[in-house]
Enzyme design. Structure first.
Site, PDB file in Angstrom:
ATOM      1  N   HIS A   1       0.820  -1.220   0.000  1.00  0.00           N
ATOM      2  CA  HIS A   1       0.000   0.000   0.000  1.00  0.00           C
ATOM      3  C   HIS A   1       0.854   1.271   0.000  1.00  0.00           C
ATOM      4  CE1 HIS A   1       0.371   0.758   4.436  1.00  0.00           C
ATOM      5  NE2 HIS A   1       0.342  -0.550   4.541  1.00  0.00           N
TER       6      HIS A   1
ATOM      7  N   ASP B   1      -0.162   4.332   1.144  1.00  0.00           N
ATOM      8  CA  ASP B   1      -0.373   5.301   2.232  1.00  0.00           C
ATOM      9  C   ASP B   1       0.421   4.939   3.479  1.00  0.00           C
ATOM     10  OD1 ASP B   1      -2.274   3.069   2.390  1.00  0.00           O
ATOM     11  OD2 ASP B   1      -3.194   4.130   4.059  1.00  0.00           O
TER      12      ASP B   1
ATOM     13  N   ASP C   1       6.375   0.934   6.263  1.00  0.00           N
ATOM     14  CA  ASP C   1       5.032   0.341   6.163  1.00  0.00           C
ATOM     15  C   ASP C   1       4.219   1.285   5.276  1.00  0.00           C
ATOM     16  OD1 ASP C   1       2.491  -0.687   6.516  1.00  0.00           O
ATOM     17  OD2 ASP C   1       2.364  -0.212   8.643  1.00  0.00           O
TER      18      ASP C   1
ATOM     19  N   GLU D   1      -5.061   1.979   2.806  1.00  0.00           N
ATOM     20  CA  GLU D   1      -5.053   0.682   3.499  1.00  0.00           C
ATOM     21  C   GLU D   1      -5.219   0.912   5.000  1.00  0.00           C
ATOM     22  OE1 GLU D   1      -3.429  -2.733   5.730  1.00  0.00           O
ATOM     23  OE2 GLU D   1      -2.704  -0.678   5.755  1.00  0.00           O
ATOM     24  N   GLU D   2      -4.467   1.880   5.509  1.00  0.00           N
ATOM     25  CA  GLU D   2      -4.491   2.142   6.950  1.00  0.00           C
ATOM     26  C   GLU D   2      -5.878   2.665   7.330  1.00  0.00           C
ATOM     27  OE1 GLU D   2      -2.113   1.169   8.710  1.00  0.00           O
ATOM     28  OE2 GLU D   2      -0.256   1.255   7.531  1.00  0.00           O
TER      29      GLU D   2
ATOM     30  N   ASP E   1       3.390  -6.782   3.384  1.00  0.00           N
ATOM     31  CA  ASP E   1       2.889  -5.775   4.323  1.00  0.00           C
ATOM     32  C   ASP E   1       2.722  -6.294   5.737  1.00  0.00           C
ATOM     33  OD1 ASP E   1       1.858  -3.418   5.340  1.00  0.00           O
ATOM     34  OD2 ASP E   1      -0.189  -3.851   4.701  1.00  0.00           O
TER      35      ASP E   1
ATOM     36  N   HIS F   1       4.147   1.961  12.708  1.00  0.00           N
ATOM     37  CA  HIS F   1       3.163   2.839  13.356  1.00  0.00           C
ATOM     38  C   HIS F   1       3.746   3.538  14.592  1.00  0.00           C
ATOM     39  CE1 HIS F   1      -0.632   0.860  11.431  1.00  0.00           C
ATOM     40  NE2 HIS F   1       0.427   0.734  10.658  1.00  0.00           N
TER      41      HIS F   1
HETATM   42 ZN    ZN Z   1       0.940  -1.692   6.153  1.00  0.00          ZN
HETATM   43 CA    CA Z   2       0.098  -0.554   8.807  1.00  0.00          CA
END
Ligand code: ZN
Ligand code: CA
Length: 369
Positions: free
Chosen positions: A75, A77, A105, A138-139, A162, A343
């Site tokens: 992804h 984003d 990520d 995605e997030e 991912d 994150h």
């Molecule tokens: Zn991810």
């Molecule tokens: Ca993530």
């Protein structure tokens, strides 16, 4: 594979801002790179529904052999704070400067996929159709892959890059997730003069929540209250209060049971206090389970063995685009890209893991060709 080129891709990618919903600049950066590999490239029109200034980026490299079409996906984003990422390379590891996440990520996945395909093209390695999907949003909801028009894809097999942990981890199952909103309505009254005439929505909500099984419910199931909203001046008995929650389970029946349990706790409390509650639940995405014996899993175990890494199939409580691919007829697993602490501001990735992910892409392409 060229490690220097791969690292440069990664460092370039993380320095292009692409918070969820604002992936356009990054997509525009990727388009000429994919085209230079000989790919047909398009940005689809899911942006509006998903809430982004871009759509998903879809690329296809036409086959040079008659292997099946395979999909690689990551992804575009990144979670916040991710504007103005300043990557720092130290002792073979890439970090942010501590003021943002790194955005590995999932830009590590994108860099590895591109470097893998570029190597295949440069070295004239025979391959079937290769499809890439770099998703938006995605997030926080998997919306890019949720609204993707799957008729645009030919692949029935997919590899998503991912998940965290060392390269070798293969996620073969993921949970269903439900979003829950419950709004309690009581009755206003002066809290000092006539509280007995009021019904406190906050008390109803608190009683309901205190009677719920939450967090780790069982081996397969989790639930969490994420936000509470409501109330006003302390001299008024609160009329309305809302909580927002989620529940997940690897087992759809257990998820339904948990939602039922949370709903019952809300209704019981509303009844006890003489108020009411509106309880709304919606399925964000469905569980997936890919059998260990399946081709998609067995081939990635072989591909990993070819680069000296043991493949470890496992299940996770985390969501990823993999759920939506499986839901839409693509047998897909989620592969670790070697991310540590995604994150968070301490997010980092070992350059060796980036290299291994690119090697894995190459091995997978060879295996299917
Ligand atoms: Zn991810
Ligand atoms: Ca993530």
């Amino acid at each position: 594979m060229r490690k220097d080129r791969l690292l440069q891709y990664f460092l370039d990618f993380v320095q292009i801002d692409s918070p969820t919903g604002e992936e356009r600049d990054f997509a525009n950066h990727l388009i000429p790179i994919l085209e230079s590999l000989g790919m047909q490239v398009q940005i689809d029109d899911t942006g509006k529904r998903a809430g982004s200034n871009s759509g998903n980026l879809i690329g296809r490299l036409p086959a040079t052999s008659d292997g099946p079409s395979i999909l690689f996906s990551s992804h575009m984003d990144t979670v916040s704070p991710s504007r103005g990422v300043n990557p720092i390379v130290r002792d073979g590891i890439v970090y942010s400067d501590g003021t943002t996440v790194l955005g590995g990520d999932d830009k590590a996945g994108i860099a590895a996929i591109i470097e893998g395909i570029q190597t295949v093209v440069d070295e004239n390695i025979p391959h079937g159709d290769i499809e890439v999907v770099f998703t938006i949003c995605e997030e926080g909801g998997l919306f890019g892959s949720k609204y993707l028009d799957y008729s645009k894809l030919n692949s029935k097999i997919g590899y998503v890059f991912d998940t965290g942990g060392s390269v070798g981890k293969i996620i073969i199952g993921g949970p269903s997730q439900a979003q829950i909103t419950a709004t309690f309505t009581g009755r206003e009254a002066h809290a000092g003069v006539s509280p007995e005439e009021g019904i406190s929505a906050i008390q109803m909500l608190a009683t309901a929540i205190s009677n719920m099984k939450l967090l780790r419910v069982d081996q397969d199931t989790t639930a969490n209250i994420g936000q509470i909203e409501g109330g006003g001046p302390t001299n008024i008995v609160t009329k309305q209060a809302t909580f927002f929650a989620e529940a997940r389970s690897l087992d759809e029946a257990k998820l339904a049971e948990q939602i039922h349990h949370m709903r019952e706790a809300c209704y019981a409390s509303a009844e006890e206090y003489g108020g009411s509650v509106e309880f709304i639940d919606s399925l964000a995405y469905s569980a997936f389970n890919v059998p260990v014996e399946s081709e998609v899993v067995q081939n990635v175990i072989k591909a990993l063995a070819n680069i000296g890494i043991e493949g470890v199939p496992t299940k996770t409580g985390g969501g990823s685009d993999t759920s939506n691919y499986n839901e839409n007829g693509i047998s897909a697993v989620n592969l670790s890209i070697g991310e540590t602490k995604p994150h968070t501001l301490e997010e980092s990735i070992r350059i060796e893991d980036l290299n291994n992910s690119a090697r894995l892409v190459i091995e997978l392409i060879k295996l299917y060709a």
